[in-house]
Scaffold this motif. Structure first.
Motif, PDB file in Angstrom:
ATOM      1  N   ILE A 120       0.705  -1.342   0.093  1.00  0.00           N
ATOM      2  CA  ILE A 120      -0.214   0.184   0.044  1.00  0.00           C
ATOM      3  C   ILE A 120       1.117   1.557  -0.126  1.00  0.00           C
ATOM      4  O   ILE A 120       1.631   1.544   0.901  1.00  0.00           O
TER       5      ILE A 120
ATOM      6  N   GLU B 169       0.889   5.833  -0.511  1.00  0.00           N
ATOM      7  CA  GLU B 169       0.667   7.165  -0.584  1.00  0.00           C
ATOM      8  C   GLU B 169       1.176   8.112  -1.211  1.00  0.00           C
ATOM      9  O   GLU B 169       2.126   7.594  -1.439  1.00  0.00           O
TER      10      GLU B 169
ATOM     11  N   TYR C  80      -4.519   6.486  -1.145  1.00  0.00           N
ATOM     12  CA  TYR C  80      -3.540   5.549  -0.591  1.00  0.00           C
ATOM     13  C   TYR C  80      -3.511   4.630  -1.886  1.00  0.00           C
ATOM     14  O   TYR C  80      -5.038   4.128  -2.280  1.00  0.00           O
TER      15      TYR C  80
ATOM     16  N   GLU D  27      -8.494   5.719   2.797  1.00  0.00           N
ATOM     17  CA  GLU D  27      -8.186   5.497   4.002  1.00  0.00           C
ATOM     18  C   GLU D  27      -7.168   4.106   3.679  1.00  0.00           C
ATOM     19  O   GLU D  27      -7.252   3.299   2.547  1.00  0.00           O
ATOM     20  N   LYS D  28      -6.111   4.213   3.981  1.00  0.00           N
ATOM     21  CA  LYS D  28      -5.316   2.925   4.679  1.00  0.00           C
ATOM     22  C   LYS D  28      -6.230   2.124   5.239  1.00  0.00           C
ATOM     23  O   LYS D  28      -5.654   1.799   6.920  1.00  0.00           O
ATOM     24  N   THR D  29      -6.840   1.056   4.327  1.00  0.00           N
ATOM     25  CA  THR D  29      -7.652   0.231   6.086  1.00  0.00           C
ATOM     26  C   THR D  29      -6.566  -0.906   5.385  1.00  0.00           C
ATOM     27  O   THR D  29      -7.885  -2.199   4.725  1.00  0.00           O
ATOM     28  N   THR D  30      -5.528  -1.394   5.930  1.00  0.00           N
ATOM     29  CA  THR D  30      -5.110  -1.992   5.514  1.00  0.00           C
ATOM     30  C   THR D  30      -5.692  -3.628   5.720  1.00  0.00           C
ATOM     31  O   THR D  30      -6.046  -4.378   4.957  1.00  0.00           O
TER      32      THR D  30
ATOM     33  N   MET E  50      -6.042  -0.088   9.780  1.00  0.00           N
ATOM     34  CA  MET E  50      -4.904   0.749   9.424  1.00  0.00           C
ATOM     35  C   MET E  50      -3.964   0.923   9.721  1.00  0.00           C
ATOM     36  O   MET E  50      -2.921   1.666   9.182  1.00  0.00           O
TER      37      MET E  50
ATOM     38  N   ASP F 138       0.755  -0.512   9.641  1.00  0.00           N
ATOM     39  CA  ASP F 138       0.893  -0.688   8.697  1.00  0.00           C
ATOM     40  C   ASP F 138       1.892  -2.094   8.181  1.00  0.00           C
ATOM     41  O   ASP F 138       2.554  -2.084   7.305  1.00  0.00           O
TER      42      ASP F 138
END
Length: 607
Positions: free
Chosen positions: A78, A80, A85, A148-151, A542, A544
């Motif tokens: 992912i 940015e 994202y 959004e970074k909803t991993t 989210m 990392d």
């Protein structure tokens, strides 16, 4: 002569006109052959068993729970960029559909765009709604854009969405757009679309059988001969000697020897899914050799399992389950909005006694909604309230918790812990809350003994222990559908007891307990609302790295054990049986063979 005739009959079952045939039993008919409906309102275990395996996804998980590429060539990162994202997915170039067309970026983009444009309904399509845009970069590259970074959602929902063939479905979608109700029209089309496997649907006789047959000739199926290598240290390798495709895990990187090697087939020509009206008839068919395996999301009961021990030609297997039974509180109502009341009831419930004495070892006590066998996400430090205490000590702890919150009795219970058999000297009467008012009669809804004797029995024990302390709890054993309606639709309940089948990755924490998922709109039936818990779920989604996600979900397990919107009760093993005429690539797997749909996709063998 009789033994010879049985052997000849068995050969005819396995090899019809030279074909290698496997027979599976289903307890319900399939209801649709349309993938858009299959993952929408038509979703069911029976539909999934027969069809879901034939569709590719970009990512999947191996048997140990590792995230691995499937139709993707790698596990993407992912990134940015420009306030968004993005995830750029390189595709495998050596896959093709069973109609001969190549699997490309066109199929991926078409699938996600169709779901979003037509608003295809169904919880199983939810991941496809996450990206704001999906675009084709080239024939073998797709780029996803997210706000959004909803991993966890990106990896385990969005990138695990089933992909369909654009060549096949594009004409249907275009025609659907011209209809008065495009979605209803599209979902009503009963078709057999291309598979990414060498097998696909064949003849279907409603109420009798469903046929899955080889549609790609041997030697023309590119993943044939592909190897999945499991290393002793947890490392994993995918290797295709024919096409040259290879992927190697880096966390961990493979070390040591290979503990398991699974080589892709297909090894069979046909699967016949025979429809049986009930499990008893299906198990009779298994014993007679009419079917090789009975597909059932709950597996066998312990009694059925015991009855099959020693039966000639039957092999048995036991695996941990991905699921749990639980007791839920309506935290919107008094006294369940008082944490100490919930904790007091939890202290009274002796899971070890219930599972090992009452249920005679047929259930496994749980303290967290992540089963211990799911080791990657499980928090072994979470303990249940009262764990290790005697019956008398549990009563004393519950009394202390209630007093701490300001509860009192007209007649306070008297407990003598030295009396192991019955430590209750005097039962409690007239329980009053912190406001001095009597606690009203409280209803515990539980499934009937006919539907689930384990939960019914557990509910009765809970009622007895509660009344020993003067907690006015009355069990109502009732219809499963009544509990579901009152808990999820009407939100009209005090307490109820049900169970969940869950995924390996605990994305369900959000659905079950995040404050914005409260029933009836969501699945948070208790109405649990804790900003600290919500923040942990946001961290989980989210994260990392997977290490950060694990840390967040382990902390969330500790909070749930303290706050107790649910009291997690127990899980049950998955008991399964199959004929020794077939061979699976492995049988030691979380949630059992049924969780792999009986391994239809090119790895089950006929001996």
């Amino acid at each position: 002569m009789k033994r010879l005739l049985v052997f000849v009959g068995l050969l005819l079952t396995l090899f019809i006109f030279g074909e290698a045939v496997v027979n599976y039993a289903l307890l319900e008919d399939i209801t649709t052959t349309n993938i858009w409906n299959l993952l929408g309102s038509g979703s069911s275990a029976w539909n999934f068993y027969v069809q879901l395996w034939k569709y590719p996804a970009l990512l999947t998980m191996n048997k140990d729970g590792m995230l691995i590429p499937s139709a993707a060539a790698e596990v993407p990162k992912i990134v940015e960029e420009n306030g968004m994202y993005t995830v750029t997915v390189k595709l495998r170039k050596d896959l093709r559909w069973s109609d001969g067309s190549p699997f490309t970026a066109n199929d991926v983009v078409f699938t996600y765009n169709t779901i979003q444009e037509l608003q295809i309904p169904g919880g199983n399509w939810v991941g496809a709604y996450e990206p704001t845009k999906v675009e084709k970069i080239d024939e073998w590259t797709v780029k996803f854009y997210f706000k959004e970074k909803t991993t966890m959602t990106i990896y385990y929902d969005t990138l695990m969405t089933a992909i369909v063939s654009k060549n096949f479905w594009a004409p249907y979608v275009e025609k659907a757009k011209k209809q008065e109700n495009p979605v209803n029209w599209l979902l009503s089309q009963e078709v057999v679309d291309p598979a990414i496997t060498a097998l696909n649907l064949g003849k279907i006789e409603k109420g009798a059988f469903v046929e899955v047959k080889r549609v790609v000739e041997k030697g023309f199926y590119l993943p044939e001969g592909e190897e999945n290598l499991y290393y002793e240290n947890g490392g994993f390798v995918i290797k295709n000697p024919t096409t040259g495709f290879e992927w190697t895990s880096n966390n961990p990187a493979p070390e040591g020897s290979v503990k398991l090697k699974v080589v892709n087939g297909p090894y069979i020509d046909k699967i016949i899914y025979r429809i049986y009206g009930n499990k008893a008839v299906a198990l009779q068919a298994l014993q007679k050799g009419d079917v090789d395996f009975v597909l059932n999301p709950l597996g066998l009961t312990s009694g059925e399992f015991e009855s099959l021990k020693g039966v000639p030609g039957i092999k048995l297997t036991v695996n941990p389950s991905l699921g749990f039974r639980y007791l839920a509180f309506n935290m919107r109502k008094y006294p369940f909005n008082i944490k100490e009341f919930r904790q007091a009831l939890a202290a009274l419930i002796d899971r070890d006694y219930i599972c090992n004495r009452v249920l005679q070892g047929k259930a496994i006590p749980l303290s967290t909604p992540v089963p211990p066998a799911n080791t990657f996400w499980y928090n072994a430090d979470v303990k249940t309230i009262g764990e290790g205490l005697s019956r008398g000590e549990r009563y004393q702890l519950a009394i202390e918790l209630l007093k701490k919150a300001g509860f009192s009795w007209d007649q306070e219970p008297v407990i003598d812990p030295s009396k192991a058999a019955n430590p209750v000297v005097k039962r409690g009467k007239g329980l009053k809350g912190p406001d001095g008012k009597y606690v009203p009669d409280l209803e515990l809804l539980a499934p009937s003994g006919e539907y689930d004797p384990m939960r019914a029995t557990t509910a009765i024990y809970i009622e007895q222990w509660a009344k020993d302390l003067g907690l006015p709890i009355d069990v109502k054993l009732t219809d499963f559908n009544e509990i579901v309606t009152r808990a999820f639709d009407e939100v009209d309940f005090d307490m109820y007891m049900l169970g969940w089948g869950i995924g390996r990755v605990p994305t369900y924490f959000k659905s079950f307990w995040k404050s914005d998922q409260s029933a009836p709109e969501g699945f948070n039936t208790p109405g649990y609302s804790n900003p600290e818990f919500d923040a942990l779920i946001d961290e989980f989604e989210m994260a990392d790295s997977f290490d950060e996600a694990v840390e967040a979900i382990k902390e969330a397990q500790e909070l749930l054990a303290e706050d107790l919107p649910y009291i997690i009760l127990f899980t049950t093993p998955i008991y399964e049986a199959y004929r020794d005429t077939i061979e699976f690539p492995f049988t030691d797997t979380l949630d059992g063979i049924q969780n792999y749909n009986g391994f239809p996709e090119n790895v089950v063998r006929v001996k």
